[in-house]
Design a protein around this motif. Structure first.
Motif, PDB file in Angstrom:
ATOM      1  N   SER A 101       0.807  -1.223   0.000  1.00  0.00           N
ATOM      2  CA  SER A 101       0.000   0.000   0.000  1.00  0.00           C
ATOM      3  C   SER A 101       0.840   1.273   0.000  1.00  0.00           C
ATOM      4  N   MET A 102       2.002   1.236   0.672  1.00  0.00           N
ATOM      5  CA  MET A 102       2.811   2.452   0.813  1.00  0.00           C
ATOM      6  C   MET A 102       4.127   2.400   0.050  1.00  0.00           C
ATOM      7  N   GLY A 103       4.511   1.220  -0.456  1.00  0.00           N
ATOM      8  CA  GLY A 103       5.766   1.115  -1.186  1.00  0.00           C
ATOM      9  C   GLY A 103       6.991   1.274  -0.306  1.00  0.00           C
ATOM     10  N   MET A 104       6.837   1.080   1.008  1.00  0.00           N
ATOM     11  CA  MET A 104       7.966   1.207   1.938  1.00  0.00           C
ATOM     12  C   MET A 104       8.684  -0.134   2.080  1.00  0.00           C
ATOM     13  N   VAL A 105      10.012  -0.039   2.289  1.00  0.00           N
ATOM     14  CA  VAL A 105      10.833  -1.235   2.480  1.00  0.00           C
ATOM     15  C   VAL A 105      11.333  -1.235   3.919  1.00  0.00           C
ATOM     16  N   THR A 106      11.014  -2.287   4.665  1.00  0.00           N
ATOM     17  CA  THR A 106      11.400  -2.372   6.072  1.00  0.00           C
ATOM     18  C   THR A 106      12.242  -3.620   6.286  1.00  0.00           C
ATOM     19  N   LEU A 107      13.374  -3.438   6.933  1.00  0.00           N
ATOM     20  CA  LEU A 107      14.274  -4.548   7.244  1.00  0.00           C
ATOM     21  C   LEU A 107      14.155  -4.885   8.729  1.00  0.00           C
ATOM     22  N   TYR A 108      13.920  -6.147   9.012  1.00  0.00           N
ATOM     23  CA  TYR A 108      13.902  -6.645  10.392  1.00  0.00           C
ATOM     24  C   TYR A 108      15.110  -7.547  10.569  1.00  0.00           C
ATOM     25  N   TYR A 109      15.854  -7.289  11.643  1.00  0.00           N
ATOM     26  CA  TYR A 109      17.065  -8.084  11.883  1.00  0.00           C
ATOM     27  C   TYR A 109      17.217  -8.278  13.380  1.00  0.00           C
ATOM     28  N   GLY A 110      16.915  -9.467  13.865  1.00  0.00           N
ATOM     29  CA  GLY A 110      16.873  -9.661  15.306  1.00  0.00           C
ATOM     30  C   GLY A 110      15.778  -8.778  15.878  1.00  0.00           C
ATOM     31  N   ASP A 111      16.137  -7.958  16.856  1.00  0.00           N
ATOM     32  CA  ASP A 111      15.166  -7.051  17.467  1.00  0.00           C
ATOM     33  C   ASP A 111      15.179  -5.668  16.817  1.00  0.00           C
ATOM     34  N   ARG A 112      15.968  -5.504  15.766  1.00  0.00           N
ATOM     35  CA  ARG A 112      16.078  -4.192  15.134  1.00  0.00           C
ATOM     36  C   ARG A 112      15.125  -4.064  13.951  1.00  0.00           C
ATOM     37  N   ARG A 113      14.622  -2.848  13.807  1.00  0.00           N
ATOM     38  CA  ARG A 113      13.736  -2.510  12.687  1.00  0.00           C
ATOM     39  C   ARG A 113      14.335  -1.310  11.972  1.00  0.00           C
ATOM     40  N   HIS A 114      14.543  -1.427  10.669  1.00  0.00           N
ATOM     41  CA  HIS A 114      15.189  -0.354   9.915  1.00  0.00           C
ATOM     42  C   HIS A 114      14.407  -0.088   8.632  1.00  0.00           C
ATOM     43  N   THR A 115      13.985   1.166   8.464  1.00  0.00           N
ATOM     44  CA  THR A 115      13.291   1.553   7.243  1.00  0.00           C
ATOM     45  C   THR A 115      14.323   1.933   6.179  1.00  0.00           C
ATOM     46  N   VAL A 116      14.266   1.294   5.040  1.00  0.00           N
ATOM     47  CA  VAL A 116      15.202   1.568   3.949  1.00  0.00           C
ATOM     48  C   VAL A 116      14.702   2.800   3.196  1.00  0.00           C
ATOM     49  N   GLU A 117      15.518   3.849   3.203  1.00  0.00           N
ATOM     50  CA  GLU A 117      15.088   5.123   2.613  1.00  0.00           C
ATOM     51  C   GLU A 117      15.451   5.211   1.136  1.00  0.00           C
ATOM     52  N   GLU A 118      14.800   6.160   0.465  1.00  0.00           N
ATOM     53  CA  GLU A 118      15.117   6.428  -0.925  1.00  0.00           C
ATOM     54  C   GLU A 118      16.477   7.108  -1.030  1.00  0.00           C
ATOM     55  N   VAL A 119      17.087   7.022  -2.212  1.00  0.00           N
ATOM     56  CA  VAL A 119      18.423   7.571  -2.418  1.00  0.00           C
ATOM     57  C   VAL A 119      18.461   9.068  -2.130  1.00  0.00           C
ATOM     58  N   SER A 120      17.454   9.796  -2.587  1.00  0.00           N
ATOM     59  CA  SER A 120      17.452  11.251  -2.402  1.00  0.00           C
ATOM     60  C   SER A 120      17.463  11.628  -0.923  1.00  0.00           C
ATOM     61  N   ALA A 121      16.675  10.914  -0.120  1.00  0.00           N
ATOM     62  CA  ALA A 121      16.635  11.196   1.319  1.00  0.00           C
ATOM     63  C   ALA A 121      17.957  10.850   1.980  1.00  0.00           C
ATOM     64  N   LEU A 122      18.558   9.723   1.573  1.00  0.00           N
ATOM     65  CA  LEU A 122      19.845   9.322   2.134  1.00  0.00           C
ATOM     66  C   LEU A 122      20.943  10.317   1.771  1.00  0.00           C
ATOM     67  N   LEU A 123      20.936  10.776   0.519  1.00  0.00           N
ATOM     68  CA  LEU A 123      21.938  11.750   0.089  1.00  0.00           C
ATOM     69  C   LEU A 123      21.805  13.045   0.868  1.00  0.00           C
ATOM     70  N   PHE A 124      20.575  13.473   1.110  1.00  0.00           N
ATOM     71  CA  PHE A 124      20.353  14.697   1.883  1.00  0.00           C
ATOM     72  C   PHE A 124      20.915  14.557   3.295  1.00  0.00           C
ATOM     73  N   ARG A 125      20.605  13.447   3.949  1.00  0.00           N
ATOM     74  CA  ARG A 125      21.096  13.228   5.313  1.00  0.00           C
ATOM     75  C   ARG A 125      22.610  13.066   5.348  1.00  0.00           C
ATOM     76  N   ALA A 126      23.154  12.380   4.344  1.00  0.00           N
ATOM     77  CA  ALA A 126      24.604  12.190   4.301  1.00  0.00           C
ATOM     78  C   ALA A 126      25.324  13.523   4.129  1.00  0.00           C
ATOM     79  N   ASN A 127      24.799  14.398   3.284  1.00  0.00           N
ATOM     80  CA  ASN A 127      25.430  15.706   3.081  1.00  0.00           C
ATOM     81  C   ASN A 127      25.297  16.589   4.320  1.00  0.00           C
ATOM     82  N   GLN A 128      24.189  16.470   5.031  1.00  0.00           N
ATOM     83  CA  GLN A 128      24.051  17.180   6.292  1.00  0.00           C
ATOM     84  C   GLN A 128      25.101  16.714   7.294  1.00  0.00           C
TER      85      GLN A 128
END
Length: 355
Positions: free
Chosen positions: A127-154
């Protein structure tokens, strides 16, 4: 500041999901088609115990195959490197008693399977096209490239500012070392700045891992900004650790284990260096590792022998050519290089501070 990823297993899974990888491209195809997916990475006895039905395939995990096989209702099971599809259209039946914060059927199965087996499980929301990774007790939302690039440059911008501040306090410390006017507070401030820079660099590295082939330029900038920081941290500790019975790796680990708030507590950092809380303004004398390491082509073993022979930086700087020559591995030519090198470093440090 976000907590950097310390789990190398999680980093390796995110690298498999990085832009440009077959798995990520397959997932992107699933999203563009408006479908969902459930993908398990790794075939272990624990995974086998929660898998029911499906088909045994064992073929290469190209992006096209991942996308096509995901059209079936069940989950895909890939090998540990996400290079081959081992099972398709399987039903996951994890223990229903395992707690989950998710509400959707696909995501509940993914979280429970990850918690029960310890293997990474990826859920793609239809429904939302979101990618979520579960690993043990951790939950990680996989972000789009543009959002990652913005955060990385910050994060890179923050890293540049902290690098400038570290250079300032390092230059001040060098000038005070030359004048033999260092206090514990000067040492603590330099160590705090270096540790903060290291932590921000770890955050940028996390972004680079997730960016994959899109993070090459950020990696180059990161390498330039953090060059020599690890050595600087070690050299500060070696120069000023009050209790030399303590091992260098343990001291660095203790500093790294501090929370951000605790790292800003100067008295606490001083205690890790084996100084009492009320000794922040106590004068201390460097052993000489930092400045000697800046002399070109001076082997570490010679630096060790110089410190062992003279004990501290002021005595090394006052030593004559003949006295330096007496140290094993020095010789007259290297003795002149050491003397000239320390003199130039002293002049440069004082000039940078007062001009």
């Amino acid at each position: 500041m976000p907590e950097p990823m310390r789990d190398e297993g999680l980093r390796s899974v995110l690298a498999m999901l990085a832009p440009g990888s077959p798995l990520r491209e397959g997932i992107e195809r699933v999203i563009r088609a408006g479908r969902g997916a459930l993908i398990v990475i790794g075939w272990t006895p624990e995974i086998e115990a929660v898998v029911s039905g499906g088909f045994v395939i064992d073929i290469g995990a190209t992006s096209q195959r991942v996308a096509e096989l995901a059209k079936m209702d069940g989950a895909l099971v890939l090998d540990g490197d996400a290079q081959r599809v081992l099972r398709a259209n399987v039903h996951l039946v994890p223990d229903p008693a395992i707690e989950t914060s998710e509400t959707g059927t696909r995501h509940r199965s993914a979280e429970r399977t990850a918690r029960q087996t310890g293997q990474p499980v990826i859920a793609v929301s239809e429904s939302m096209g979101m990618v979520t990774l579960y690993y043990g007790d951790r939950r990680h939302t996989v972000e789009e490239v543009s959002a990652l690039l913005f955060r990385a440059n910050q994060a890179l911008s923050t890293l540049e500012r902290y690098r400038a501040r570290l250079d300032e306090v390092s230059a001040t410390l060098a000038a005070r070392e030359v004048e033999d006017a260092v206090t514990v507070r000067d040492v603590v401030l330099t160590l705090q700045r270096a540790e903060m820079l290291r932590r921000i660099a770890l955050e940028v590295e996390d972004h680079v891992v997730e960016l994959g082939s899109e993070g090459r330029l950020i990696q180059l900038q990161l390498d330039e900004l953090v060059a020599s920081v690890a050595d600087d941290r070690e050299l500060v500790v070696r120069d000023y650790l009050a209790d030399r019975r303590r091992k260098l790796p343990r001291v660095l680990d203790d500093v790294a284990a501090l929370s951000t708030d605790d790292l800003l507590d100067s008295e606490l950092v001083a205690s890790i260096l084996a100084y009492d809380e009320e000794e922040l303004d106590r004068p201390v004398t460097p052993r000489g590792y930092r400045l000697l390491s800046r002399i070109p082509r001076l082997p570490p073993r010679v630096v060790e022998r110089l410190v062992d022979r003279f004990g501290n930086l002021p005595r090394i700087m006052e030593a004559s050519i003949a006295e330096l020559d007496e140290v094993e591995g020095v010789g007259e030519s290297r003795a002149r290089t050491i003397q000239d090198g320390l003199r130039r470093l002293a002049e440069a440090s004082l000039l940078e501070r007062y001009v």
